[in-house]
Design a protein around this motif. Structure first.
Motif, mmCIF file in Angstrom:
data_model
loop_
_atom_site.group_PDB
_atom_site.id
_atom_site.type_symbol
_atom_site.label_atom_id
_atom_site.label_comp_id
_atom_site.label_asym_id
_atom_site.label_seq_id
_atom_site.Cartn_x
_atom_site.Cartn_y
_atom_site.Cartn_z
ATOM 1 N N LEU A 4 0.827 -1.201 0.000
ATOM 2 C CA LEU A 4 0.000 0.000 0.000
ATOM 3 C C LEU A 4 0.864 1.255 0.000
ATOM 4 O O LEU A 4 0.520 2.264 -0.629
ATOM 5 N N ALA A 5 2.006 1.207 0.683
ATOM 6 C CA ALA A 5 2.921 2.355 0.692
ATOM 7 C C ALA A 5 3.415 2.640 -0.721
ATOM 8 O O ALA A 5 3.498 3.804 -1.139
ATOM 9 N N THR A 6 3.730 1.586 -1.455
ATOM 10 C CA THR A 6 4.175 1.758 -2.838
ATOM 11 C C THR A 6 3.050 2.309 -3.709
ATOM 12 O O THR A 6 3.264 3.196 -4.545
ATOM 13 N N GLY A 20 3.194 6.028 -5.551
ATOM 14 C CA GLY A 20 3.045 6.163 -6.995
ATOM 15 C C GLY A 20 1.873 7.051 -7.373
ATOM 16 O O GLY A 20 1.973 7.888 -8.287
ATOM 17 N N ALA A 21 0.750 6.908 -6.655
ATOM 18 C CA ALA A 21 -0.428 7.720 -6.956
ATOM 19 C C ALA A 21 -0.173 9.192 -6.654
ATOM 20 O O ALA A 21 -0.583 10.077 -7.411
ATOM 21 N N LEU A 22 0.510 9.469 -5.549
ATOM 22 C CA LEU A 22 0.805 10.860 -5.200
ATOM 23 C C LEU A 22 1.737 11.507 -6.218
ATOM 24 O O LEU A 22 1.542 12.659 -6.614
ATOM 25 N N ASP A 50 9.196 4.265 5.748
ATOM 26 C CA ASP A 50 10.488 4.298 5.052
ATOM 27 C C ASP A 50 10.302 4.361 3.532
ATOM 28 O O ASP A 50 11.028 5.089 2.839
ATOM 29 N N ILE A 51 9.346 3.600 3.013
ATOM 30 C CA ILE A 51 9.096 3.628 1.560
ATOM 31 C C ILE A 51 8.643 5.008 1.124
ATOM 32 O O ILE A 51 9.132 5.558 0.118
ATOM 33 N N PRO A 64 -12.547 7.325 -3.890
ATOM 34 C CA PRO A 64 -11.312 6.532 -3.902
ATOM 35 C C PRO A 64 -10.168 7.328 -4.520
ATOM 36 O O PRO A 64 -10.375 8.123 -5.438
ATOM 37 N N PHE A 65 -8.973 7.103 -3.997
ATOM 38 C CA PHE A 65 -7.777 7.765 -4.528
ATOM 39 C C PHE A 65 -7.048 6.786 -5.431
ATOM 40 O O PHE A 65 -6.524 5.771 -4.976
ATOM 41 N N THR A 66 -7.022 7.106 -6.722
ATOM 42 C CA THR A 66 -6.445 6.196 -7.710
ATOM 43 C C THR A 66 -5.155 6.707 -8.334
ATOM 44 O O THR A 66 -4.435 5.948 -8.981
ATOM 45 N N GLY A 67 -4.867 7.992 -8.174
ATOM 46 C CA GLY A 67 -3.717 8.591 -8.837
ATOM 47 C C GLY A 67 -4.071 9.216 -10.171
ATOM 48 O O GLY A 67 -3.193 9.761 -10.854
ATOM 49 N N MET A 68 -5.351 9.157 -10.542
ATOM 50 C CA MET A 68 -5.801 9.744 -11.804
ATOM 51 C C MET A 68 -6.563 11.047 -11.580
ATOM 52 O O MET A 68 -7.055 11.655 -12.525
#
Length: 424
Positions: A273-275, A279-281, A305-306, A385-389
């Motif tokens: 989930l951190a990854t 990536g989405a941010l 840390d990620i 939902p937060f998708t990065g789009m």
């Protein structure tokens, strides 16, 4: 530049202290029974604020033995836990095992801004003492309102009700998983009754249904909320907006606040989930003016840390290092939008009380009643939902979630049924 948006105070007298007249039927004082955990105690204090009693309340705490072997006993009822702890100490004396356990036993309680409170400064809750206060001062100061939250407070709160039934009004926040008639009111999220829904019944093997609580629909003395109560009301946010003005107002807009919690039993995640979040941010960063990231005490180090590694070279992104004053209230006041991990009902409830856009990441990883909670938020139009789009520069809004004000209204009605009222 869009001006700062803060929630408006609720209409009517809820949450506004007023001049009151004398009389033994006026509730003008309150006691909070806490368990030392901000997530629970803030719910009680939030209700106190909504009732207009924030200037006349006192906090007592239930203190459970901690550390060492006590970690194996924390699921027992508090009274039995204390008896066993005392017995083990007497049997072991000054043995190496006992000394090792005692070295970790007393853990200070955290404060709102990240400091600690030593046990010496905590007043331990005693049901007989609090009941005596209610009885002795009843003619002079009127009824005593008692608000408790969390499993460890159940026995204390119900004992106060039993010892002084004519002098107290007892509210238990969070479902006590036992006889609800021991309290005047029980305040609990509606998803606590997920086990009674058709979908909840399907997810529970028939053999175990009789052991799942609650087993009955909510009665007259149960007040259902959508989220968790909290103390981040309009007055608190206006104060925070002023206190954090110099640090947060100059930041480029839109300001996006990212709150990262930690995995729970029903919302499991880790590095994956951190990854995903990182990536989405990075993908939506062009639509952001600035981003501020905060971790909770539950955030695993591998997760933080990620995120730290991914954002170390991004000038738009600032990660709070946990030092100095906690910026949480300032973030609530000054943010233009929020991105929050799905595990924290408290963080989501606070963000949804602002009326600002709230994006959730990880809700698909939640199960049982947590999935029902997220479904309710989406159906009310409170979160997406937060998708990065997403284009985070586009603003959307909704009627702010105000569970505390709604509960306060129910409390006033219940008091009126007893011939009592809150100070006017």
């Amino acid at each position: 530049m869009r001006p700062i948006r803060l929630p408006e105070p609720p209409n009517g007298s809820v949450g506004i202290p007023e001049i009151f007249e004398g009389g033994v039927n006026i509730v003008r004082r309150a006691i909070v029974i806490g368990n030392g955990f901000p997530g629970s105690e803030n719910q009680s204090i939030g209700l106190i604020r909504a009732l207009g009693l924030s200037d006349n309340h006192r906090i007592y705490r239930v203190i459970r033995p901690r550390g060492g072997y006590n970690e194996w006993l924390k699921w027992l009822p508090l009274s039995l836990h204390k008896v066993l702890d005392n017995l083990i100490n007497q049997l072991l004396g000054q043995s190496r095992f006992a000394m090792k356990s005692q070295a970790k036993k007393f853990i200070p309680f955290p404060t709102q801004n990240g400091g600690i409170i030593g046990l010496s400064s905590i007043v331990e809750a005693d049901a007989k003492h609090i009941a005596s206060i209610a009885q002795d001062n009843f003619e002079k100061e009127g009824p005593l309102l008692v608000i408790a939250s969390g499993w460890d407070t159940v026995s204390i709160a119900s004992s106060i009700k039993r010892l002084a039934p004519r002098n107290v009004f007892v509210i238990q926040i969070q479902h006590p998983r036992s006889c609800l008639n021991r309290f005047d009111l029980v305040v609990t999220p509606q998803h606590d009754y997920y086990a009674l829904t058709p979908q909840g019944q399907q997810e529970t093997p028939r053999l175990f249904r009789r052991w799942i609580t609650p087993r009955e629909p909510p009665g007259k003395n149960v007040v259902l909320t959508l989220g968790a109560l909290h103390k981040s009301d309009s007055a608190a946010l206006r104060i925070a907006a002023s206190e954090w003005h110099d640090e947060l107002s100059p930041l480029p807009k839109p300001l996006i606040v990212v709150n990262v919690g930690g995995p729970t039993k029903h919302c499991r995640y880790g590095a994956n989930l951190a990854t995903q979040l990182s990536g989405a941010l990075l993908n939506v960063l062009p639509s952001c003016g600035s981003v501020r990231v905060s971790f909770s005490r539950r955030t695993p180090q591998k997760v933080s840390d990620i995120i730290l590694r991914e954002f170390v070279d991004e000038p738009k992104i600032y990660v709070w290092d946990g030092k100095g004053p906690n910026p949480h209230m300032g973030h609530l006041a000054w943010a233009d939008a929020f991105v929050i991990t799905a595990d924290s009902i408290s963080m989501l409830s606070e963000a949804c009380s602002t009326g600002k856009p709230v994006y959730v990441i990880g809700s698909e990883r939640c199960t049982w009643k947590f999935s029902a909670f997220h479904r309710s938020l989406r159906e009310r139009g409170l979160v997406r939902p937060f998708t990065g789009m997403e284009d985070l520069s586009k603003f959307w809004s909704y009627p702010p979630l105000n569970d505390a004000a709604e509960v306060a209204s129910r409390v006033r009605e219940a008091l009126a049924e007893r011939g009592w009222s809150l100070r006017r």
